[in-house]
Scaffold this motif. Structure first.
Motif, PDB file in Angstrom:
ATOM      1  N   ARG A 158       3.643   1.191   9.070  1.00  0.00           N
ATOM      2  CA  ARG A 158       3.677   2.376   9.918  1.00  0.00           C
ATOM      3  C   ARG A 158       2.804   3.478   9.345  1.00  0.00           C
ATOM      4  O   ARG A 158       2.440   3.462   8.165  1.00  0.00           O
ATOM      5  CB  ARG A 158       5.110   2.879  10.087  1.00  0.00           C
ATOM      6  N   GLN A 159       2.456   4.420  10.213  1.00  0.00           N
ATOM      7  CA  GLN A 159       1.607   5.540   9.826  1.00  0.00           C
ATOM      8  C   GLN A 159       2.082   6.792  10.547  1.00  0.00           C
ATOM      9  O   GLN A 159       1.920   6.906  11.762  1.00  0.00           O
ATOM     10  CB  GLN A 159       0.141   5.236  10.158  1.00  0.00           C
ATOM     11  N   LYS A 169      -0.890  11.004   8.313  1.00  0.00           N
ATOM     12  CA  LYS A 169      -0.546  10.499   6.976  1.00  0.00           C
ATOM     13  C   LYS A 169      -1.137   9.119   6.744  1.00  0.00           C
ATOM     14  O   LYS A 169      -1.817   8.559   7.597  1.00  0.00           O
ATOM     15  CB  LYS A 169       0.987  10.442   6.830  1.00  0.00           C
ATOM     16  N   GLY A 170      -0.837   8.562   5.566  1.00  0.00           N
ATOM     17  CA  GLY A 170      -1.359   7.258   5.204  1.00  0.00           C
ATOM     18  C   GLY A 170      -0.494   6.113   5.701  1.00  0.00           C
ATOM     19  O   GLY A 170       0.545   6.313   6.342  1.00  0.00           O
ATOM     20  N   LEU A 171      -0.936   4.900   5.374  1.00  0.00           N
ATOM     21  CA  LEU A 171      -0.217   3.705   5.777  1.00  0.00           C
ATOM     22  C   LEU A 171       0.993   3.498   4.866  1.00  0.00           C
ATOM     23  O   LEU A 171       0.938   3.760   3.666  1.00  0.00           O
ATOM     24  CB  LEU A 171      -1.134   2.487   5.689  1.00  0.00           C
ATOM     25  N   GLU A 172       2.082   3.010   5.460  1.00  0.00           N
ATOM     26  CA  GLU A 172       3.305   2.722   4.703  1.00  0.00           C
ATOM     27  C   GLU A 172       3.805   1.346   5.119  1.00  0.00           C
ATOM     28  O   GLU A 172       4.080   1.102   6.300  1.00  0.00           O
ATOM     29  CB  GLU A 172       4.381   3.772   4.977  1.00  0.00           C
ATOM     30  N   ALA A 196       6.134   7.694  13.842  1.00  0.00           N
ATOM     31  CA  ALA A 196       4.904   7.086  13.333  1.00  0.00           C
ATOM     32  C   ALA A 196       4.345   6.111  14.363  1.00  0.00           C
ATOM     33  O   ALA A 196       5.034   5.732  15.314  1.00  0.00           O
ATOM     34  CB  ALA A 196       5.179   6.330  12.027  1.00  0.00           C
ATOM     35  N   GLN A 228     -10.029   2.102   7.762  1.00  0.00           N
ATOM     36  CA  GLN A 228      -9.481   2.615   9.014  1.00  0.00           C
ATOM     37  C   GLN A 228     -10.325   3.775   9.519  1.00  0.00           C
ATOM     38  O   GLN A 228     -10.435   4.811   8.876  1.00  0.00           O
ATOM     39  CB  GLN A 228      -8.033   3.074   8.841  1.00  0.00           C
ATOM     40  N   TYR A 281      -7.679   2.158   2.256  1.00  0.00           N
ATOM     41  CA  TYR A 281      -6.364   1.997   1.645  1.00  0.00           C
ATOM     42  C   TYR A 281      -6.318   0.716   0.829  1.00  0.00           C
ATOM     43  O   TYR A 281      -6.766  -0.339   1.292  1.00  0.00           O
ATOM     44  CB  TYR A 281      -5.273   1.917   2.712  1.00  0.00           C
ATOM     45  N   GLY A 336      -4.457   6.436   0.219  1.00  0.00           N
ATOM     46  CA  GLY A 336      -5.642   6.485   1.069  1.00  0.00           C
ATOM     47  C   GLY A 336      -6.728   7.380   0.506  1.00  0.00           C
ATOM     48  O   GLY A 336      -6.447   8.381  -0.162  1.00  0.00           O
TER      49      GLY A 336
END
Lengths: 120, 110
Positions: free
Chosen positions: A38-39, A43-46, A92, B40, B89, B104
């Motif tokens: 999720r994002q 924000k960044g990727l989680e 997200a 991305q 990332y 990131g």
């Protein structure tokens, strides 16, 4: 062409539930470990969770344990994420990823994402 | 599981090379060769660029390369092009059988 398509996102109130789906085409999802990532906005990727090809192994990020449940239906070439007790911080874009024969810990293909908004 | 550490931003001019670092611990990057890198672009889904530390998927330019030393993995992009401008990332497998992403890195091509 390998394609993953997520669906099921939307607006839900805090404490509510939502079930996301991910449909695969162009490859047999049943052979691969699949992931949800999720994002949050800006924000960044989680990483959220993963499930092995036969559903024998399932893992979750600590913040999702007990609230989220990953599952799959290989006959339908589909992946799911049941999300309960949703909080504002769960807002997200949710992506499903995996496949393309790069191994269990690699997301070779990604869907376009589905937006989940948790708000009263 | 704490996120892997990446620089917030890097920049370079067209034709130059840049390197993005990804620092973890002995519980993830330092022990397992399951480090991947994803690109991305704004509003788009991530794209796999490097997997298993240094392997390139078919179709990814050989200008992209990966390496690892100790607890730090690195992504190097040579011959920078305008289209490389994106967020990058890293991710690693962990001793808890989970995956963890880096925070990131925004790459700006000057």
């Amino acid at each position: 062409e390998v394609q993953l398509v997520e669906s099921g996102g939307g607006l839900v109130k805090p404490g509510g539930s939502l079930r996301l789906s991910c449909a695969a085409s162009g490859f047999t999802l049943s052979r691969d470990t699949m992931h949800w990532v999720r994002q949050a906005p800006g924000k960044g990727l989680e990483w959220v969770s993963c499930i092995s090809s036969s559903s024998s192994y399932i893992y979750y990020a600590d913040s999702m344990k007990g609230r989220f449940t990953i599952s799959r239906d290989n006959a339908k070439n589909s992946l799911y994420l049941q999300m309960n007790s949703l909080r504002a911080e769960d807002t997200a874009v949710y992506y499903c990823g995996g496949g393309n024969d790069y191994g269990d810990y690699v997301m070779g293909a990604w869907g376009q994402g589905t937006l989940v908004t948790v708000s009263s | 599981q704490s996120a892997l550490t990446q620089p917030a931003s890097v920049s370079g001019s067209p034709g130059q090379s840049i390197t993005i670092s990804c620092t973890g611990t002995s519980s993830d990057v330092g022990t397992y060769n399951y480090v991947s890198w994803y690109q991305q672009h704004p509003g788009k889904a991530p794209k796999l660029m490097i997997y298993d530390v240094s392997n390139r998927p078919s179709g990814v330019s050989n200008r992209f390369s990966g390496s690892k030393s100790g607890n730090t993995a690195s992504l190097t992009i040579s011959g920078l092009q305008a289209e490389d401008e994106a967020d990058y990332y890293c991710t690693s497998y962990t001793s808890s059988s989970t995956l963890v992403f880096g925070g990131g890195t925004k790459l700006t091509v000057l």
